[in-house]
Scaffold this active site. Structure first.
Site, PDB file in Angstrom:
ATOM      1  N   ILE A 159       0.844  -1.212   0.000  1.00  0.00           N
ATOM      2  CA  ILE A 159       0.000   0.000   0.000  1.00  0.00           C
ATOM      3  C   ILE A 159       0.869   1.248   0.000  1.00  0.00           C
ATOM      4  O   ILE A 159       0.567   2.227  -0.699  1.00  0.00           O
ATOM      5  CB  ILE A 159      -0.961  -0.018   1.198  1.00  0.00           C
ATOM      6  CG1 ILE A 159      -1.933  -1.194   1.081  1.00  0.00           C
ATOM      7  CG2 ILE A 159      -1.740   1.295   1.275  1.00  0.00           C
ATOM      8  CD1 ILE A 159      -2.806  -1.396   2.305  1.00  0.00           C
ATOM      9  N   CYS A 209       2.625   1.645   8.060  1.00  0.00           N
ATOM     10  CA  CYS A 209       3.447   0.646   8.737  1.00  0.00           C
ATOM     11  C   CYS A 209       2.566  -0.258   9.597  1.00  0.00           C
ATOM     12  O   CYS A 209       1.454   0.124   9.984  1.00  0.00           O
ATOM     13  CB  CYS A 209       4.495   1.328   9.606  1.00  0.00           C
ATOM     14  SG  CYS A 209       3.816   2.555  10.727  1.00  0.00           S
ATOM     15  N   PRO A 210       3.021  -1.460   9.912  1.00  0.00           N
ATOM     16  CA  PRO A 210       2.246  -2.330  10.788  1.00  0.00           C
ATOM     17  C   PRO A 210       2.229  -1.806  12.219  1.00  0.00           C
ATOM     18  O   PRO A 210       3.103  -1.020  12.620  1.00  0.00           O
ATOM     19  CB  PRO A 210       2.980  -3.673  10.692  1.00  0.00           C
ATOM     20  CG  PRO A 210       4.378  -3.305  10.315  1.00  0.00           C
ATOM     21  CD  PRO A 210       4.270  -2.087   9.447  1.00  0.00           C
ATOM     22  N   ARG A 238      -3.496   1.630  11.054  1.00  0.00           N
ATOM     23  CA  ARG A 238      -4.058   1.165  12.325  1.00  0.00           C
ATOM     24  C   ARG A 238      -4.199   2.358  13.256  1.00  0.00           C
ATOM     25  O   ARG A 238      -3.293   3.187  13.377  1.00  0.00           O
ATOM     26  CB  ARG A 238      -3.150   0.101  12.961  1.00  0.00           C
ATOM     27  CG  ARG A 238      -3.151  -1.243  12.223  1.00  0.00           C
ATOM     28  CD  ARG A 238      -4.476  -1.958  12.393  1.00  0.00           C
ATOM     29  NE  ARG A 238      -4.492  -3.261  11.740  1.00  0.00           N
ATOM     30  CZ  ARG A 238      -4.960  -3.487  10.516  1.00  0.00           C
ATOM     31  NH1 ARG A 238      -5.413  -2.467   9.801  1.00  0.00           N
ATOM     32  NH2 ARG A 238      -4.974  -4.703  10.019  1.00  0.00           N
ATOM     33  N   GLU A 267     -12.698   0.814  17.882  1.00  0.00           N
ATOM     34  CA  GLU A 267     -13.649   0.764  16.768  1.00  0.00           C
ATOM     35  C   GLU A 267     -14.766  -0.223  17.086  1.00  0.00           C
ATOM     36  O   GLU A 267     -14.485  -1.394  17.323  1.00  0.00           O
ATOM     37  CB  GLU A 267     -12.925   0.358  15.483  1.00  0.00           C
ATOM     38  CG  GLU A 267     -11.874   1.366  15.060  1.00  0.00           C
ATOM     39  CD  GLU A 267     -11.058   0.922  13.853  1.00  0.00           C
ATOM     40  OE1 GLU A 267     -10.375   1.756  13.268  1.00  0.00           O
ATOM     41  OE2 GLU A 267     -11.112  -0.284  13.510  1.00  0.00           O
ATOM     42  N   HIS A 286     -13.525   3.291   8.955  1.00  0.00           N
ATOM     43  CA  HIS A 286     -12.739   2.111   8.591  1.00  0.00           C
ATOM     44  C   HIS A 286     -13.306   1.434   7.340  1.00  0.00           C
ATOM     45  O   HIS A 286     -13.601   0.235   7.325  1.00  0.00           O
ATOM     46  CB  HIS A 286     -12.676   1.105   9.745  1.00  0.00           C
ATOM     47  CG  HIS A 286     -11.470   0.204   9.674  1.00  0.00           C
ATOM     48  ND1 HIS A 286     -10.841  -0.295  10.790  1.00  0.00           N
ATOM     49  CD2 HIS A 286     -10.781  -0.297   8.612  1.00  0.00           C
ATOM     50  CE1 HIS A 286      -9.823  -1.060  10.430  1.00  0.00           C
ATOM     51  NE2 HIS A 286      -9.777  -1.080   9.098  1.00  0.00           N
TER      52      HIS A 286
END
Length: 320
Positions: A159, A209-210, A238, A267, A286
């Site tokens: 992404i 990034c994760p 995230r 969420e 989201h």
């Protein structure tokens, strides 16, 4: 007969995609949603389980002795205790890259909304403001041109790379912060740099990034203070990458100009989230992953993951 359970199928498939490929592999039970306290009861006796956002903990894994494989209906897999699953010989498979085009598109949906305010101006026209205007034009908000601006991208997976490609098509310069820079991507319009330099020099910062212990709340009061007062922050990754209270303060105090967020720390969010009171924070629920095309790809990969495992050729295993 194999037993397959889907714990929370509704979000990715509210009924417009067929579950038939899974039904061909065994007895299938699809739950629209599952509360954490009901997980063990719902997957007891199951050989294979799919989850999207329902946690599968070490306790669950220990209690479900028939479990042979876990599939995550998403790219991120932090909702599964993958280390414990590995210790029990249970592979966990995710869905890589299914949402790359649509998430990158949504990054720029947020950017273009902030830079052009199309919906805001359209609303003004609908309320008659243009009809009452003495000039042929009016501007309730400044128009910001992307050409020549600098886009900072933190994280350079699929992404992040697609986002960089689109940014360059807009004529933007791109700075990238990643632990794994690749020289083949460098050009006159893209260079790798450290995070502090990226934050200081970028007009727009986008997070890709994760979520890990080292990236949690990486955007906070200190890092926000490094950014330009005119900077825009985008997060489609995230929610916990950002300290939301610090971001709310930065927006309200003018430390940065605006933020476009598709993810939050909780969420659905609590009604008193401080970002809801920020006029320059634009939040979507989201949905950046959820185009019809992306959801179809998600299901195709999920079906292939479980079928490949059953056939002895496991794919997309995150805890080998």
């Amino acid at each position: 007969m194999r037993k397959i359970v889907v714990l929370d199928g509704y979000a990715a498939n509210p009924g417009d995609i067929s579950w038939a490929p899974l039904q061909e592999l065994g007895e299938l039970i699809v739950y629209e949603r599952t509360a954490p306290e009901d997980v063990i009861d719902k997957i007891e006796g199951a050989d294979y389980v799919f989850t999207n956002k329902v946690p599968i903990t070490a306790e669950t894994i220990d209690a479900c002795l028939d479990l042979k494989w876990i599939g995550v209906l998403a790219t991120g897999y932090n909702i599964v205790d993958i280390a414990h699953a590995k210790s029990k010989g249970i592979p966990v498979a995710n869905i890589p890259a299914y949402s790359t085009p649509t998430v990158a598109q949504n990054v720029f949906a947020h950017i273009l909304h902030i830079c052009n305010r199309v919906s805001n101006h359209a609303e003004s026209v609908a309320k008659g403001k243009w009809s009452r205007c003495e000039d042929f034009t009016f501007r309730d908000y400044p128009q910001i041109e992307l050409d020549g601006k600098t886009m900072g991208i933190i994280g350079f997976g699929a992404i992040g790379r697609k986002t960089a490609e689109i940014a360059q098509a807009f004529g933007m310069k791109v700075l990238v912060d990643t632990p794994h820079p690749k020289a083949e991507y460098e050009s006159e319009s893209l260079r790798f740099t450290d995070r502090d330099t990226l934050l200081r020099e970028s007009d727009i910062v986008s997070l890709h990034c994760p979520l890990t212990d080292s990236t949690k709340e990486m955007i906070n009061r200190e890092t926000l203070s490094m950014m330009k007062p005119s900077a825009i922050l985008i997060n489609t990754g995230r929610g916990p990458l950002i300290n939301e209270a610090d971001l709310a303060d930065a927006l309200n105090e003018g430390t940065i100009a605006a933020a476009g967020l598709d993810v939050l720390c909780s969420e659905p969010p609590e009604a008193d989230n401080p970002l809801f009171d920020c006029d320059t924070c634009f939040i979507t629920p989201h949905v950046s992953w959820a185009s019809n095309e992306a959801r179809i790809r998600l299901h195709e990969i999920a079906f292939d993951n479980i079928k490949s495992f059953i056939n002895g050729e496991p794919k997309n295993i995150v805890n080998p």
